[in-house]
Design an enzyme around this catalytic site. Structure first.
Site, PDB file in Angstrom:
ATOM      1  N   GLY A  86      24.051  23.682  20.229  1.00  0.00           N
ATOM      2  CA  GLY A  86      25.260  24.219  19.326  1.00  0.00           C
ATOM      3  C   GLY A  86      25.645  25.805  19.590  1.00  0.00           C
ATOM      4  N   SER A  87      25.110  26.198  20.862  1.00  0.00           N
ATOM      5  CA  SER A  87      25.509  27.812  20.768  1.00  0.00           C
ATOM      6  C   SER A  87      27.267  27.768  20.833  1.00  0.00           C
ATOM      7  CB  SER A  87      24.889  28.193  21.996  1.00  0.00           C
ATOM      8  OG  SER A  87      25.355  27.939  23.088  1.00  0.00           O
ATOM      9  N   ASN A  88      27.769  26.887  21.418  1.00  0.00           N
ATOM     10  CA  ASN A  88      29.438  27.118  21.482  1.00  0.00           C
ATOM     11  C   ASN A  88      30.082  26.662  20.237  1.00  0.00           C
ATOM     12  OD1 ASN A  88      30.443  27.478  24.448  1.00  0.00           O
ATOM     13  ND2 ASN A  88      28.587  26.079  24.708  1.00  0.00           N
ATOM     14  N   LYS A 148      30.413   0.374  22.464  1.00  0.00           N
ATOM     15  CA  LYS A 148      30.789   1.618  22.753  1.00  0.00           C
ATOM     16  C   LYS A 148      32.146   1.853  21.596  1.00  0.00           C
ATOM     17  CE  LYS A 148      32.122   5.057  26.056  1.00  0.00           C
ATOM     18  NZ  LYS A 148      31.933   5.652  27.296  1.00  0.00           N
ATOM     19  N   ASN A 153      36.927  20.511  26.784  1.00  0.00           N
ATOM     20  CA  ASN A 153      35.486  20.532  27.057  1.00  0.00           C
ATOM     21  C   ASN A 153      35.360  21.834  27.722  1.00  0.00           C
ATOM     22  OD1 ASN A 153      33.030  19.624  27.541  1.00  0.00           O
ATOM     23  ND2 ASN A 153      33.469  18.982  29.491  1.00  0.00           N
ATOM     24  N   HIS A 176      32.708  23.469  30.685  1.00  0.00           N
ATOM     25  CA  HIS A 176      31.605  23.080  31.708  1.00  0.00           C
ATOM     26  C   HIS A 176      31.139  24.288  32.346  1.00  0.00           C
ATOM     27  CE1 HIS A 176      30.083  20.197  34.338  1.00  0.00           C
ATOM     28  NE2 HIS A 176      30.358  21.015  35.518  1.00  0.00           N
TER      29      HIS A 176
HETATM   30  C1  GRF Z   1      26.949  23.966  27.757  1.00  0.00           C
HETATM   31  O1  GRF Z   1      26.375  24.591  28.804  1.00  0.00           O
HETATM   32  C2  GRF Z   1      28.060  23.370  27.990  1.00  0.00           C
HETATM   33  O2  GRF Z   1      28.734  24.017  29.085  1.00  0.00           O
HETATM   34  C3  GRF Z   1      27.723  21.800  28.434  1.00  0.00           C
HETATM   35  O3  GRF Z   1      26.670  21.704  27.425  1.00  0.00           O
HETATM   36  C4  GRF Z   1      26.172  23.093  26.979  1.00  0.00           C
HETATM   37  C5  GRF Z   1      26.155  22.957  25.777  1.00  0.00           C
HETATM   38  O4  GRF Z   1      25.415  23.977  24.989  1.00  0.00           O
HETATM   39  N1  GRF Z   1      28.540  21.073  28.290  1.00  0.00           N
HETATM   40  P1  GRF Z   1      25.584  24.375  23.419  1.00  0.00           P
HETATM   41  O5  GRF Z   1      25.184  23.154  22.624  1.00  0.00           O
HETATM   42  O6  GRF Z   1      26.914  24.484  23.061  1.00  0.00           O
HETATM   43  O7  GRF Z   1      24.581  25.361  23.356  1.00  0.00           O
END
Ligand code: GRF
Length: 215
Positions: free
Chosen positions: A14-16, A67, A109, A111
């Site tokens: 969850g850092s993003n 799904k 998203n 990446h």
């Molecule tokens: C990140 O590296 C993102 O690019 C990828 O999954 C990871 C998620 O990290 N899709 P976080 O959960 O946001 O810390």
């Protein structure tokens, strides 16, 4: 401009998500998080928003026979909270074309590589194995393919000779947080223009009052 409502799908750290929350709290993004949805009840991402005024929902794949039903439950949550833009932030499941078509050019998203290089899992490890000298991060709209949708923003970081997966991932992660915030901000300011699969970034809108004051 009215605040856009965001829905964030997470599975893990969850850092993003945290970067988006911080940007909203410091007015760098004018938006509201309508709901955070996790497919993993243990996700650290849920802990990050606990106690904040942000609704959360856990939708576990194993609780649904198919799904399609699992995704219907996610869509029900997004609709319930009037979500306009869906952010995948470390969400570890591939969404079906039916889901994506429900939110055209409204699922983003992030990446950890310069797409179209190194799509899919373990992008940082793929980059190191290949021996590239730069890698980076990409924010894109999600389409039916694997990390193949229209690219919104990209930025590079160097790959150093002594990098490990951990050091490269760390460098990219810092960039991810900045880049995702910038992309969401552009969306909220209605500055993203799609032409086919090309995304153009429009200049900042002038505040009509300021324009008037210039004369
Ligand atoms: C990140 O590296 C993102 O690019 C990828 O999954 C990871 C998620 O990290 N899709 P976080 O959960 O946001 O810390």
């Amino acid at each position: 401009m009215r605040k856009k409502v965001l829905g964030v799908l997470v599975s893990g750290r969850g850092s993003n998500l945290q970067a988006i929350v911080d940007a909203i709290n410091s007015d760098r993004i004018v938006a509201k998080i309508g709901v955070v949805i996790s497919d993993n009840p243990e996700a650290n991402a849920l802990r990050r928003v606990a106690g904040l005024d942000i609704p959360t929902a856990v939708v576990e794949r194993k609780k649904y026979a198919s799904k399609q039903e699992f995704e219907a439950a996610i869509i029900a949550q997004l609709d319930l909270h009037h979500v306009e833009l869906v952010l995948l932030a470390g969400f570890m499941r591939i969404l079906s074309p039916q889901f994506i078509n429900r939110f055209p050019a409204r699922v983003m998203n992030i990446h950890p590589a310069l797409l179209p290089a190194f799509p899919g899992l373990d992008a940082q490890e793929q980059a190191l194995r290949y021996g590239v000298k730069v890698s980076g991060a990409t924010v894109h709209f999600v389409d039916e393919g694997m990390d193949s949708g229209p690219i919104i923003l990209q930025e590079a970081v160097p790959v150093e000779d002594d990098d490990t997966v951990a050091t490269l991932s760390e460098r990219i992660l810092h960039l991810e947080h900045r880049l995702y915030v910038r992309a969401v901000r552009l969306y909220c300011e209605e500055r993203i223009l799609m032409e086919g699969r090309t995304v153009k970034i429009l200049p900042p809108r002038q505040n009509p009052r300021e324009e008037g004051e210039r004369h």
